[in-house]
Design a protein around this motif. Structure first.
Motif, PDB file in Angstrom:
ATOM      1  N   LEU A  14       0.784  -1.222  -0.048  1.00 56.64           N
ATOM      2  CA  LEU A  14       0.014   0.148   0.044  1.00 56.64           C
ATOM      3  C   LEU A  14       0.782   1.223   0.081  1.00 56.64           C
ATOM      4  O   LEU A  14       1.732   1.269   0.904  1.00 56.64           O
ATOM      5  CB  LEU A  14      -0.930   0.108   1.144  1.00 56.64           C
ATOM      6  N   ASP A  16      -0.087   4.981  -0.047  1.00 59.64           N
ATOM      7  CA  ASP A  16      -1.257   6.213  -0.020  1.00 59.64           C
ATOM      8  C   ASP A  16      -0.427   7.513  -0.040  1.00 59.64           C
ATOM      9  O   ASP A  16       0.061   7.876   1.080  1.00 59.64           O
ATOM     10  CB  ASP A  16      -1.934   6.066   1.286  1.00 59.64           C
ATOM     11  N   LEU A  25       0.454  -4.938   3.803  1.00 59.64           N
ATOM     12  CA  LEU A  25      -0.704  -5.244   4.803  1.00 59.64           C
ATOM     13  C   LEU A  25      -0.758  -7.062   4.313  1.00 59.64           C
ATOM     14  O   LEU A  25      -0.688  -7.371   3.037  1.00 59.64           O
ATOM     15  CB  LEU A  25      -1.846  -4.851   4.145  1.00 59.64           C
ATOM     16  N   LEU A  27      -3.743  -9.206   4.798  1.00 65.39           N
ATOM     17  CA  LEU A  27      -5.193  -9.316   5.182  1.00 65.39           C
ATOM     18  C   LEU A  27      -5.736 -10.726   5.042  1.00 65.39           C
ATOM     19  O   LEU A  27      -5.634 -11.412   3.989  1.00 65.39           O
ATOM     20  CB  LEU A  27      -5.975  -8.181   4.488  1.00 65.39           C
ATOM     21  N   TYR A  47     -10.940  -0.415   3.478  1.00 67.29           N
ATOM     22  CA  TYR A  47      -9.803  -0.875   4.350  1.00 67.29           C
ATOM     23  C   TYR A  47      -8.402  -0.130   3.763  1.00 67.29           C
ATOM     24  O   TYR A  47      -7.960   0.688   4.715  1.00 67.29           O
ATOM     25  CB  TYR A  47      -9.509  -2.394   4.402  1.00 67.29           C
ATOM     26  N   CYS A  48      -8.177  -0.176   2.431  1.00 68.32           N
ATOM     27  CA  CYS A  48      -6.662   0.343   2.458  1.00 68.32           C
ATOM     28  C   CYS A  48      -6.881   1.747   2.221  1.00 68.32           C
ATOM     29  O   CYS A  48      -5.954   2.533   2.459  1.00 68.32           O
ATOM     30  CB  CYS A  48      -6.477  -0.233   0.727  1.00 68.32           C
ATOM     31  N   ALA A  51      -6.369   2.762   5.859  1.00 65.86           N
ATOM     32  CA  ALA A  51      -5.419   1.818   6.590  1.00 65.86           C
ATOM     33  C   ALA A  51      -5.004   2.649   7.776  1.00 65.86           C
ATOM     34  O   ALA A  51      -4.322   3.797   7.746  1.00 65.86           O
ATOM     35  CB  ALA A  51      -4.253   1.436   5.657  1.00 65.86           C
ATOM     36  N   ASP A  52      -4.877   1.790   8.928  1.00 64.08           N
ATOM     37  CA  ASP A  52      -4.255   2.448  10.038  1.00 64.08           C
ATOM     38  C   ASP A  52      -4.116   1.029  10.884  1.00 64.08           C
ATOM     39  O   ASP A  52      -4.576  -0.010  10.708  1.00 64.08           O
ATOM     40  CB  ASP A  52      -5.401   2.978  10.817  1.00 64.08           C
ATOM     41  N   GLU A  53      -3.038   1.088  11.895  1.00 57.57           N
ATOM     42  CA  GLU A  53      -2.717  -0.175  12.744  1.00 57.57           C
ATOM     43  C   GLU A  53      -4.029  -0.526  13.505  1.00 57.57           C
ATOM     44  O   GLU A  53      -4.197  -1.826  13.646  1.00 57.57           O
ATOM     45  CB  GLU A  53      -1.579   0.128  13.675  1.00 57.57           C
TER      46      GLU A  53
END
Length: 177
Positions: A14, A16, A25, A27, A47-48, A51-53
């Motif tokens: 990813l 961004d 990631l 998943l 989700y992407c 995205a965050d922890e």
């Protein structure tokens, strides 16, 4: 005997560029027996984009009281509620009371009709609503296999997605900000 979900495993690189957020990631996504591949991939895309922890998939279609994706803080407060599809106004109203931020990602062929009927009811709610083109989501679904390596590059309102068997660009159109 209940039908079991289909399990997909994604390795996603990813990038961004809007948030300067870069990560890999891994998943594992369960496709509910009543869920289409297109809807599942819209969940992965949402989700992407967020995205965050602390971001995680929920029980989704298996639980009407949960969103598709949420972000809970370390204090267990609900920071972000993400729904995929065309939720009813009452559900969105409930979500805005429960979470600090609410987002909806609409994606299918009836999305325009849903928005024409719903937008006035959402105007007073603190919710961000986005729309993907149905044809783009269908192309994204064609790239999927049970184990899949993908690359997502997000810049502006575009997400460029590549996989071993093709690529697609998906525009995220903001309907309400």
């Amino acid at each position: 005997m209940a039908i079991k979900p289909t399990i997909y495993k994604f390795k996603i690189s990813l990038s961004d560029l809007n948030r300067d957020y870069y990560t890999a990631l891994n998943l594992t996504v369960a496709q509910h027996p009543s869920e289409t591949v297109e809807r599942m991939m819209t969940r992965v895309l949402a989700y992407c984009l967020n995205a965050d922890e602390q971001l995680s998939f929920t029980k989704g279609l298996s639980s009407v009281d949960e969103p598709d994706i949420w972000l809970r803080g370390l204090d267990d407060q609900l920071h972000l509620w993400i729904d995929v599809g065309e939720p009813a106004q009452e559900r969105v109203k409930k979500a805005t009371r429960m979470a600090k931020a609410t987002k909806i990602y609409s994606f299918n062929s009836k999305s325009d009709t849903w928005w024409k009927q719903s937008h006035s009811g959402f105007a007073s709610l603190s919710v961000k609503v986005y729309q993907f083109e149905w044809q783009d989501i269908q192309r994204l679904a064609q790239l999927v296999s049970r184990t899949c390596d993908m690359s997502f590059t997000i810049t502006g309102d575009s997400t460029y997605i590549t996989a071993d068997n093709g690529e697609v660009e998906i525009i995220c159109r903001e309907l309400q900000g």
